[in-house]
Design a protein around this motif. Structure first.
Motif, short mmCIF file in Angstrom:
data_model
loop_
_atom_site.label_atom_id
_atom_site.label_comp_id
_atom_site.label_asym_id
_atom_site.label_seq_id
_atom_site.Cartn_x
_atom_site.Cartn_y
_atom_site.Cartn_z
N ILE A 111 -2.88 77.31 29.56
CA ILE A 111 -2.36 77.87 30.82
C ILE A 111 -3.24 77.46 32.00
N GLY A 112 -4.55 77.46 31.78
CA GLY A 112 -5.46 77.23 32.90
C GLY A 112 -5.50 75.80 33.39
N LEU A 113 -5.42 74.86 32.49
CA LEU A 113 -5.48 73.46 32.92
C LEU A 113 -4.32 73.07 33.84
N PRO A 114 -3.06 73.39 33.50
CA PRO A 114 -1.99 73.09 34.47
C PRO A 114 -2.16 73.81 35.79
N LEU A 115 -2.64 75.09 35.75
CA LEU A 115 -2.87 75.79 37.02
C LEU A 115 -3.97 75.13 37.82
N PHE A 116 -5.01 74.67 37.14
CA PHE A 116 -6.06 73.93 37.84
C PHE A 116 -5.50 72.66 38.48
N GLY A 117 -4.61 72.00 37.76
CA GLY A 117 -3.97 70.81 38.33
C GLY A 117 -3.17 71.12 39.57
N VAL A 118 -2.49 72.26 39.59
CA VAL A 118 -1.70 72.66 40.77
C VAL A 118 -2.60 72.92 41.96
N PHE A 119 -3.70 73.68 41.76
CA PHE A 119 -4.61 73.97 42.87
C PHE A 119 -5.33 72.70 43.32
N ALA A 120 -5.67 71.83 42.39
CA ALA A 120 -6.32 70.58 42.78
C ALA A 120 -5.37 69.71 43.61
N SER A 165 0.08 58.80 44.22
CA SER A 165 -0.39 58.38 42.89
C SER A 165 -1.50 59.30 42.38
N LEU A 166 -2.40 59.71 43.28
CA LEU A 166 -3.49 60.60 42.88
C LEU A 166 -2.96 61.96 42.45
N LEU A 167 -1.97 62.46 43.17
CA LEU A 167 -1.38 63.75 42.78
C LEU A 167 -0.73 63.67 41.41
N ALA A 168 -0.02 62.60 41.17
CA ALA A 168 0.61 62.43 39.85
C ALA A 168 -0.45 62.27 38.77
N LEU A 169 -1.55 61.57 39.07
CA LEU A 169 -2.60 61.37 38.08
C LEU A 169 -3.29 62.69 37.74
N VAL A 170 -3.55 63.52 38.74
CA VAL A 170 -4.19 64.82 38.48
C VAL A 170 -3.29 65.69 37.62
N LEU A 171 -2.02 65.72 37.94
CA LEU A 171 -1.09 66.50 37.13
C LEU A 171 -1.01 65.97 35.71
N GLY A 172 -0.95 64.66 35.56
CA GLY A 172 -0.87 64.07 34.22
C GLY A 172 -2.11 64.36 33.39
N ILE A 173 -3.31 64.28 34.01
CA ILE A 173 -4.54 64.55 33.26
C ILE A 173 -4.61 66.02 32.83
N SER A 174 -4.22 66.91 33.73
CA SER A 174 -4.24 68.34 33.37
C SER A 174 -3.27 68.64 32.23
N LEU A 175 -2.08 68.06 32.28
CA LEU A 175 -1.12 68.27 31.20
C LEU A 175 -1.61 67.62 29.90
#
Length: 867
Positions: free
Chosen positions: A288-297, A327-337
């Motif tokens: 749960i926390g990693l995707p939320l971290f990706g959203v805030f990041a 691209s950076l936003l997509a990369l952050v989301l992908g890494i968190s997922l």
């Protein structure tokens, strides 16, 4: 005596080597070819006649022993060394031949084993529709395709040696007919070469046999794989509205819960309750926390980068920052997922086992990539700060709503992919999988319907903006892609829902996934191409303005390359085999045969590159001649245009011929193409050929040339250009008249500038009866002679043309240098005549008529007129 002893010692120590040297020195060139041929081919070389060579060796040895002086025996030392080296080369070549044969035997054994495996696989149960079976078939198919291509390559290389031997046999001349004879050494040579050719063709024939076998098995495997995929696609099942499916799904859920409980109990028994509870809390926190971290990041990155984006100066810099941000936003989301997925999979190992962990991890990773791409693509094509990059234009609220729909569709597609893979590897019950798939497809279809409505809303929004704007753009005249696209999306979404409701879960899943992947591929390709075109345009308008013409070709090349990449991807998405597409591309690379002509993609590319280089060189030469060379010769405009046009024809023809020759095509093999073209020219292109031929005649004979004043029919003007098909004539009203060249050849053409001699102009003028004609004549001559454009030789003259009703008609006959000077000069003379005649009191009469009234109607005289 010393010489005899030395010779005897050499004979005793190196008789074999010396005999080999003598053999080489005395034998013809064809008898030592095996010693210089490629490794592995020396076994096919001709062997010299031992009897003849032995006799020659004995005779020469006697001469060496008896007659050679002491000082001459030193020459035998390098000969012996050469013989020893030669024998070592022969031994090494024999070893290489044996190794080559071993490699071929191993290769043929591998071919045979793969073919046998393919036959066994094709004999298996045809009712097995599982992914594992199709994967196994695909793996065998890949082996056979590799064997087929390898056999073809090796056979093609061997065919070169075969053709060389055949050419050498043909060089010996034809075989003598019955009753004829030829020298014995030629007959022996032909027999040896023929034997060598037959031996060399044996491995080539085996390679061709292996190639044909592998190709046939590949076709069979392709047909089997396609049939299995189609049968699985249309495999029916229970409908989601059938209660039995829900009952079966409930059993699958309960079975899964029981399995999870058993695994949990086992873990508690082994590690204790506290350890298991702590591990479960940690995994849940990570998931749960990693995707939320990706959203805030993502939100933090947006606030940080958008400030710099607003302060960026140039279009290119803002574009690069925008693409980098997306691209950076997509990369952050992908890494968190990805991290959340790995944590969840680590917790599921006790439930599903480690044997399927690789396939399941790949499925979740691919699902995360789909979600990331959905976020990136939705933001780029819907919310880009550059209007040129938006595929649909919506108001701010509509764009945000469409972006939310796209992201939800990406999540649904990722979930559907995970469900499908869980079912394929028997990690999820069939009933539960079908039910979940039907629910996901229905939800995705509803979201697609909403997306189609957003596309229609964008079209209406654009039309309203056009109507309110001051431009003359008519919304009805523009191409409407939005409406048919929205209708197609709704149609496919409805088809997916219907297939899911009637129990065809695989078909529904296929339609839904293929539609979304196709839309994503097309949108991504268009977005990338528009971004590149906008970047290049900004550079062309800025610091690289001097190279703008060359830069404008880059978006065109980018569009062609993108199209060539997207088409195979779409074909794979909609069910075409990637192996078949690869074979097609390989065939294009290796060449496709049309009769005796073989054309490959490389040949086509080479042809266009060479032709365009020749074309640009021709245009550069034309411009160079026109600007730098022609002015030095003082030629007239028509001659320069004819030479430059001929140079263009010759240059383009040479470019085409050189381009065809560069591709390696035999020009004689294009005879049938020329025959077909001649038939087409005879029927459908008569006028084109006639105009082209007429243009060539006009350039050669030059009855008209650029700059001439001509009259053709009702048209009159200056010739501006003589092209391949037509001639461009500019009228004095600045209108362009396009006249076919054949009309200038077959019809009457009046060329006022054809001759280089002066042009005569006639200026008629009338004087009243009673005028002093000599005075009028002297005035007219003075006016003509005073005009600067009138030539002194031939000198102007004045003549009486005749006696008219109201005047004595006179005319000025004068000559000007150019035909185009006639009208302006005549106008100047008319102005001078009017002014001078008025000063001299000479009347220019005009027609006058006397009206005699014979009768007047009664009551007309004295009747008052209107007020």
């Amino acid at each position: 005596m010393i010489g005899v002893n030395f010779a005897f010692l050499l004979w005793q120590k190196s008789a074999d080597a010396l005999f080999g040297v003598l053999r080489i020195q005395m034998a013809p060139q064809w008898q030592i070819e095996a010693l210089v041929s490629r490794p592995g081919s020396e076994r096919y070389a001709m062997k010299p006649s031992g009897r003849h060579l032995g006799a020659w060796a004995t005779a020469l040895l006697a001469l060496l022993v008896v007659f050679i002086p002491v000082t001459g025996h030193a020459a035998l030392v390098p000969m012996v060394a050469e013989a020893v080296e030669l024998e070592s080369q022969i031994a090494a070549t024999e070893i290489e031949r044996q190794e080559h044969d071993a490699v071929l035997d191993k290769l043929f054994a591998e071919f045979k084993a793969n073919a046998a495996e393919a036959r066994e696989v094709l004999k298996t149960d045809a009712e097995d529709l599982s992914v594992q079976n199709r994967t196994e078939l695909s793996a065998v198919r890949a082996k056979l395709a590799r064997d087929r291509d390898l056999a073809d390559m090796l056979a093609t290389r061997g065919s070169l040696d075969t053709r060389i031997l055949q050419a050498r046999i043909e060089a010996l001349g034809p075989v003598p007919a019955d009753g004829e004879s030829e020298p014995a050494f030629i007959t022996e040579r032909r027999e040896e070469l023929t034997k060598r050719l037959g031996t060399l063709q044996q491995p080539i024939l085996r390679l061709r046999d292996a190639q044909v076998t592998a190709a046939l098995l590949v076709n069979e495997l392709d047909a089997t794989i396609g049939e299995l995929a189609q049968r699985r696609l249309f495999q029916g099942g229970q409908s989601p509205i059938d209660p039995r499916l829900w009952i079966g799904s409930a059993r699958d859920v309960s079975s899964g819960i029981a399995k999870a409980a058993a695994a949990g109990g086992k873990a508690i028994a082994e590690h204790g309750t506290g350890y298991v509870l702590l591990a479960a809390i940690l995994v849940l926190a990570l998931v749960i926390g990693l995707p939320l971290f990706g959203v805030f990041a993502r939100r933090f990155i947006i606030r940080l980068v958008e400030k710099r984006l607003l302060s960026a100066g140039g279009v290119a810099r803002r574009l690069v920052l925008t693409i980098a941000l997306d691209s950076l936003l997509a990369l952050v989301l992908g890494i968190s997922l990805l991290l959340a997925t790995l944590a969840m999979l680590a917790a599921l190992i006790p439930l599903i086992g480690a044997e399927n962990m690789g396939e399941l991890a790949a499925s979740f990773i691919l699902a995360g990539i789909i979600v990331a791409i959905g976020h990136w693509l939705g933001r780029g094509v819907l919310m880009s700060p550059f209007p040129e990059l938006r595929l649909i234009t919506l108001p701010e609220d509509g764009a945000r709503r469409a972006l939310l729909i796209v992201r939800r569709i990406a999540y649904v597609l990722a979930a559907e992919l995970v469900v499908a893979n869980l079912e394929e590897y028997n990690l999820l019950g069939a009933d539960l999988s079908r039910l979940l798939s039907a629910m996901l497809v229905t939800l995705g279809a509803w979201l697609l319907w909403q997306l189609a409505n957003s596309i229609l809303e964008a079209r209406q929004f654009w039309e309203s903006r056009v109507e309110k704007s001051s431009t003359d753009t008519d919304p009805e005249s523009s191409l409407d892609f939005a409406t048919p696209m929205a209708r197609a999306i709704k149609m496919f979404a409805l088809a997916a829902v219907i297939a899911a409701l009637i129990g065809y879960a695989f078909l529904a899943r296929y339609i839904f996934a293929a539609l979304l992947l196709s839309l994503g591929t097309i949108c991504a390709a268009v977005y990338i191409h528009r971004s590149f075109a906008l970047f290049v345009s900004s550079l062309a308008a800025g610091r690289l303005h001097r190279y703008r013409r060359m830069l404008h070709l880059l978006p065109l090349l980018s569009g062609i390359l993108t199209t060539l990449i997207v088409i195979p991807v779409l074909a794979i998405i909609w069910g075409y085999s990637a192996y078949e597409i690869g074979d097609a591309l390989l065939a294009l690379r290796n060449g496709i045969e049309f009769g005796e002509i073989k054309i490959s993609a490389g040949d086509v590319f080479t042809f266009f590159i060479v032709f365009f280089i020749g074309f640009f060189v021709t245009r550069w030469l034309q411009r160079f001649l026109k600007v730098s060379i022609m002015p030095e010769f003082g030629m007239d405009t028509g001659a320069e245009a004819a030479i430059i046009t001929f140079l263009g024809y010759i240059g383009i023809t040479l470019a085409a011929v050189i381009a065809i020759a560069t591709t390696g095509l035999d020009l004689s093999s294009l005879a049938f193409v020329a025959g077909a073209l001649s038939v087409g020219l005879g029927f459908g292109l008569q006028s084109v050929v006639e105009n082209f031929t007429s243009g060539i005649l006009l350039l050669m004979e030059r009855p008209i040339k650029v700059g001439d004043w001509i009259e053709v029919g009702e048209h009159s003007g200056i010739v501006r250009k003589i092209a391949v098909r037509s001639t461009h004539v500019e009228t004095f009203d600045r209108h362009q008249i396009i006249i076919p060249n054949s009309q200038l050849i077959t019809e009457v053409v009046k060329n006022r500038s054809f001759s280089t001699a002066p042009t005569r102009i006639v200026v008629p003028v009338g004087v009243a009866y009673g005028t002093d004609l000599e005075n009028a004549r002297s005035i007219l001559l003075e006016i003509a002679q005073s005009n600067a454009k009138v030539l002194e030789t031939p000198e102007p003259a004045v003549a009486i043309e005749g006696f008219g009703d109201s005047s004595i008609n006179m005319k000025i006959l004068a000559f000007v240098r150019e035909a185009t000077d006639g009208a302006p000069t005549a106008s100047e003379i008319y102005f001078a005549i009017a002014s001078r005649f008025a000063a001299e009191g000479i009347e220019i009469p005009f027609p006058q008529r006397d009206l005699h009234v014979r009768s007047i109607p009664e009551g007309l005289i004295g009747k008052p007129g209107p007020a």
